[in-house]
Scaffold this motif. Structure first.
Motif, PDB file in Angstrom:
ATOM      1  N   GLU A  63       0.844  -1.192   0.000  1.00 25.05           N
ATOM      2  CA  GLU A  63       0.000   0.000   0.000  1.00 25.05           C
ATOM      3  C   GLU A  63       0.882   1.245   0.000  1.00 25.05           C
ATOM      4  O   GLU A  63       1.896   1.277   0.684  1.00 25.05           O
ATOM      5  N   ASP A  64       0.476   2.254  -0.763  1.00 27.89           N
ATOM      6  CA  ASP A  64       1.274   3.485  -0.863  1.00 27.89           C
ATOM      7  C   ASP A  64       0.333   4.681  -0.941  1.00 27.89           C
ATOM      8  O   ASP A  64      -0.541   4.743  -1.802  1.00 27.89           O
ATOM      9  N   PHE A  65       0.514   5.625  -0.014  1.00 29.27           N
ATOM     10  CA  PHE A  65      -0.357   6.794   0.078  1.00 29.27           C
ATOM     11  C   PHE A  65       0.091   7.968  -0.793  1.00 29.27           C
ATOM     12  O   PHE A  65      -0.564   9.009  -0.820  1.00 29.27           O
ATOM     13  N   SER A  66       1.220   7.836  -1.501  1.00 31.10           N
ATOM     14  CA  SER A  66       1.793   8.996  -2.180  1.00 31.10           C
ATOM     15  C   SER A  66       0.925   9.528  -3.312  1.00 31.10           C
ATOM     16  O   SER A  66       1.142  10.643  -3.790  1.00 31.10           O
ATOM     17  N   ASP A  67      -0.078   8.731  -3.759  1.00 31.03           N
ATOM     18  CA  ASP A  67      -0.982   9.245  -4.793  1.00 31.03           C
ATOM     19  C   ASP A  67      -2.006  10.218  -4.215  1.00 31.03           C
ATOM     20  O   ASP A  67      -2.529  11.071  -4.931  1.00 31.03           O
ATOM     21  N   LEU A  68      -2.298  10.093  -2.901  1.00 30.16           N
ATOM     22  CA  LEU A  68      -3.264  10.978  -2.251  1.00 30.16           C
ATOM     23  C   LEU A  68      -2.589  12.014  -1.360  1.00 30.16           C
ATOM     24  O   LEU A  68      -2.982  13.185  -1.350  1.00 30.16           O
ATOM     25  N   ILE A  69      -1.600  11.581  -0.602  1.00 31.69           N
ATOM     26  CA  ILE A  69      -0.841  12.485   0.269  1.00 31.69           C
ATOM     27  C   ILE A  69       0.475  12.757  -0.445  1.00 31.69           C
ATOM     28  O   ILE A  69       1.458  12.039  -0.286  1.00 31.69           O
ATOM     29  N   ARG A  70       0.486  13.786  -1.248  1.00 30.03           N
ATOM     30  CA  ARG A  70       1.570  13.991  -2.208  1.00 30.03           C
ATOM     31  C   ARG A  70       2.623  14.961  -1.663  1.00 30.03           C
ATOM     32  O   ARG A  70       2.294  15.932  -0.972  1.00 30.03           O
ATOM     33  N   PRO A  71       3.896  14.718  -1.967  1.00 28.85           N
ATOM     34  CA  PRO A  71       4.956  15.614  -1.493  1.00 28.85           C
ATOM     35  C   PRO A  71       4.750  17.066  -1.912  1.00 28.85           C
ATOM     36  O   PRO A  71       5.047  17.985  -1.145  1.00 28.85           O
ATOM     37  N   GLU A  72       4.209  17.283  -3.122  1.00 30.80           N
ATOM     38  CA  GLU A  72       4.049  18.657  -3.600  1.00 30.80           C
ATOM     39  C   GLU A  72       2.947  19.424  -2.877  1.00 30.80           C
ATOM     40  O   GLU A  72       2.811  20.637  -3.042  1.00 30.80           O
TER      41      GLU A  72
END
Length: 227
Positions: free
Chosen positions: A72-81
């Protein structure tokens, strides 16, 4: 006749004061009872698993989960930018859900406004996800760590994901919060005195099969299961 009027007014005033107090008292009694009766009572923390935390600030209880684990990876919703400084992008996300105005205006109980309380009690679709970026969290008096299986973890992540309100393009929308390391996100859900921020957290854990009270509207009702 005058004495009768005075007694009538006094009776009415006592009723006006006593009924709300009775309702409040019954609410807290029900909250205590609901948080004391377990669901998934046979759940046991696995010897090996994915570490998850619950953390309270005295008002809200939030979940702390890895940004990436078990596929599971949240980076698509909680994005660094979304952050003003991508260097503080966390290894973990501390995630809570609740009434938008209460979350935005109340970091502590002392910040809570009467108008926001009234709106929360009546019920509102004005809800938000509040997400802090956390790096390598450790247990503390206000933060409890426990292990969950991959299956339970995937359930937790699925519940959180389903709470994001996405744009027509399938993107999450972030807004500034209390500081550089935390943001508000548009969310789904109806907030009420029954479905509180803490009950949302309790419901996510119950759905994942983790031992929890049947109704947890208050912060202590969630935290007590991890003390």
């Amino acid at each position: 006749m005058k004495l009768f009027r005075i007694n009538s007014v006094g009776t009415a005033l006592r009723a006006l004061i006593s009924w709300p107090l009775l309702v409040i008292g019954l609410y807290f009694l029900a909250a205590f009872a609901g948080s004391s009766i377990p669901v998934n009572s046979d759940w046991r923390e696995p010897d090996q698993g994915i570490p998850v935390f619950v953390e309270t600030n005295g008002v809200h209880v939030s979940l702390i989960v890895p940004m990436s684990a078990a596929g599971e990876d949240f980076s698509d919703l909680i994005r660094p930018e979304h952050l003003s400084d991508s260097n503080i992008y966390g290894t973990h996300a501390m995630i809570g859900w609740g009434h938008g105005r209460v979350y935005r205006n109340a970091r502590t109980w002392g910040d809570v406004k009467s108008g926001d309380i009234a709106s929360a009690i009546i019920g509102s679709d004005e809800t938000t996800l509040h997400i802090y970026h956390v790096i390598d969290p450790r247990p503390a008096s206000h933060r409890k760590r426990f292990l969950v299986s991959q299956q339970a973890y995937k359930s937790i992540i699925a519940s959180i994901r389903s709470t994001f309100r996405l744009t027509t393009g399938g993107r999450s929308k972030a807004y500034p919060a209390y500081g550089a390391n935390n943001l508000f996100y548009d969310s789904k859900g109806h907030y009420s005195a029954y479905t509180t921020c803490n009950e949302w957290t309790g419901a996510v854990l119950r759905k994942a099969g983790i031992r929890m009270g049947i109704w947890t509207p208050m912060p202590g009702g969630v935290m007590r299961w991890f003390d």
